[in-house]
Write an enzyme that holds these catalytic residues in place. Structure first.
Site, short mmCIF file in Angstrom:
data_model
loop_
_atom_site.label_atom_id
_atom_site.label_comp_id
_atom_site.label_asym_id
_atom_site.label_seq_id
_atom_site.Cartn_x
_atom_site.Cartn_y
_atom_site.Cartn_z
N HIS A 47 0.83 -1.21 0.00
CA HIS A 47 0.00 0.00 0.00
C HIS A 47 0.87 1.26 0.00
CE1 HIS A 47 -2.84 -2.91 2.09
NE2 HIS A 47 -3.61 -2.45 1.12
N GLN A 71 -18.63 -5.69 -0.71
CA GLN A 71 -17.85 -6.62 -1.52
C GLN A 71 -17.56 -7.93 -0.81
OE1 GLN A 71 -14.62 -3.63 -1.72
NE2 GLN A 71 -13.21 -5.36 -1.80
N GLY A 157 -3.01 -1.58 -6.96
CA GLY A 157 -1.94 -2.56 -7.14
C GLY A 157 -2.31 -3.65 -8.14
N GLN A 163 -9.23 -7.13 -10.43
CA GLN A 163 -9.90 -5.93 -9.89
C GLN A 163 -9.46 -4.68 -10.64
OE1 GLN A 163 -10.44 -5.04 -5.51
NE2 GLN A 163 -8.69 -3.72 -5.92
#
Lengths: 292, 292
Positions: A47, A71, A157, A163
């Site tokens: 992160h 989610q 990322g 995603q």
């Protein structure tokens, strides 16, 4: 005082849509650009690499921390997902982040909330088959965060490669005026992709999981040199099963951009896998670039 | 030359996302606010009232004309829906509109498009039951138009009252930074709500359809004075059947804001109806305000 000994200044924490819009408007009024790094907290060096990348792309960086209930399926790990806002804030400040946006669940999904987003295309198959709730929930929360902050750019990322492709897809489809940037996966020294869910690994499991990445790298190399796809995927499954992974959700070769299944490496592809080690569901992926 | 004899200047026509963003950015750069009036074309005085209202709410007004395939089911009237861009542009110019945005279907939904929006709450029941594809399609195209133009405000007619409540809902849920304004229905002299679909009415049908509005007004008056709801709704059905309407899709009393069904008028409510006259499906609605 040397820079290293300077205490990080306390990170401003924004709680509401009004807060984040006021902060972004103030920066824009001063001619500054803004980057957003959406996270679910439990921050690790991966992160922080996103934050540092964001600093290179814009004048100011906001990281959001929100464990998004939309989610998670009911049986998934929403409740036990690791949360540590104070620790996250300290890490963000040290990485040069300018503000933390930590909205409440009620602020994001107030009573009467009635809207859902679904994405086909890159959301189909892979994790979309095993976590059917996930990408709709990701699309919803990322759309909201984008439209709350309206940053110039957002950074995600490549560890969550599917995603990332899903976010690119709905951002383009809905004409959301935010640039989406991906950053290569940050790894531990032994190759394990950094993930908040690595915390679920027992000590004896931790030493075995790097085999996931090693087997993907070896397979990508073989595929780039023209090896037959099915045989290579079968070999990956064998290697990670032997390393002690239990259920293997998938090991698949996909087009690097559309994520459509591919039977041969004729243009940039991506090799993606998801497998369980004990209570941890680990995912990883590597690029496959055709040789020559 | 008197103002009345001045020819309207030609209306600029914007075709792409880039066009509309450049136009809005230019206006904003000059400190001007912007209103959007989304339409499907075939403009009548009701649409022009929206444009005139928009002029009062912002410095510049863009009207969009786009017959949105996503909100029509395969058996519905997408192909025969009336289209007349030149006529629409002339009317918009005369109403003081500053630009027409008329994107192409391919520009709005390019190959690979894979995102959908669904809305519950106010989209449930009423037209949502009879045209299950519609509100998802409306949510998708309005979200796109809002995010392409990012106007300060957008204006919609109360003739499509359920649509207006759906648009308010997903605009709030997705944090789209656009203010949504509704305008009371504009009617012909005999009370018929103006609608592009009135063009489907044969001459003999046209004289009978005002009974829809008349029966709703009478019913709203009775409800406001405390009449029993089921009896009033049954009376409306009887009156419009007698006037020659064929299938009556619904006559219902709902909460004016949430559109939840209500059994008594204790706070502002809305009486809504949809019924077929020949090939035309007409909808209408009126406010019901509790007496005292």
């Amino acid at each position: 005082m040397t820079p290293a000994s300077q205490p990080a200044r306390p990170l401003p924490v924004l709680r509401s849509v009004e807060d984040i819009r006021a902060q972004v408007a103030a920066w824009r009024g001063g001619g500054l650009t803004v980057a957003l790094v959406p996270t679910m907290g439990a921050l690790h060096d991966g992160h922080l690499a996103l934050v540092r990348r964001a600093r290179m792309l814009a004048d100011r960086v906001i990281a959001s921390v929100f464990v998004n209930p939309a989610q998670f399926a009911p049986h998934e790990d929403f409740d036990r997902y690791p949360r540590d806002e104070a620790g996250d804030a300290a890490k963000l400040a040290s990485a040069g982040c300018d503000a933390l946006y930590a909205p409440t669940v009620r602020g994001m999904y107030p009573p009467g909330f009635a809207t859902a987003i679904s994405v086909g295309g890159p959301a189909e198959g892979l994790c979309g088959s095993f976590r059917p709730q996930m990408f709709g929930g990701v699309a919803l929360v990322v759309t909201k965060l984008f439209l709350q902050a309206l940053p110039d750019v957002a950074v995600f990322g490549e560890k969550d490669y599917q995603q990332l492709m899903v976010i690119r897809r709905f951002t383009r489809d809905l004409d959301i005026p935010v640039r989406v940037e991906g950053l290569p996966t940050v790894r531990e020294e032994d190759g394990l992709a950094m993930s908040s869910r690595n915390a679920y690994l027992a000590a004896g499991e931790r030493t075995r999981v790097p085999e996931l990445y090693r087997s993907l790298i070896a397979a990508a190399d073989a595929l780039a040199r023209g090896a037959e796809v099915d045989g290579v995927l079968t070999a990956v499954r064998g290697r990670i099963a032997e390393a002690g992974f239990g259920t293997i959700d998938y090991v698949e070769l996909r087009d690097a951009e559309t994520l459509e299944p591919v039977a041969a490496v004729e243009r940039p592809a991506r090799l993606l896998a998801a497998a369980w080690m004990g209570k941890a569901r680990l995912i990883d992926n590597v690029p496959v670039v055709p040789a020559g």
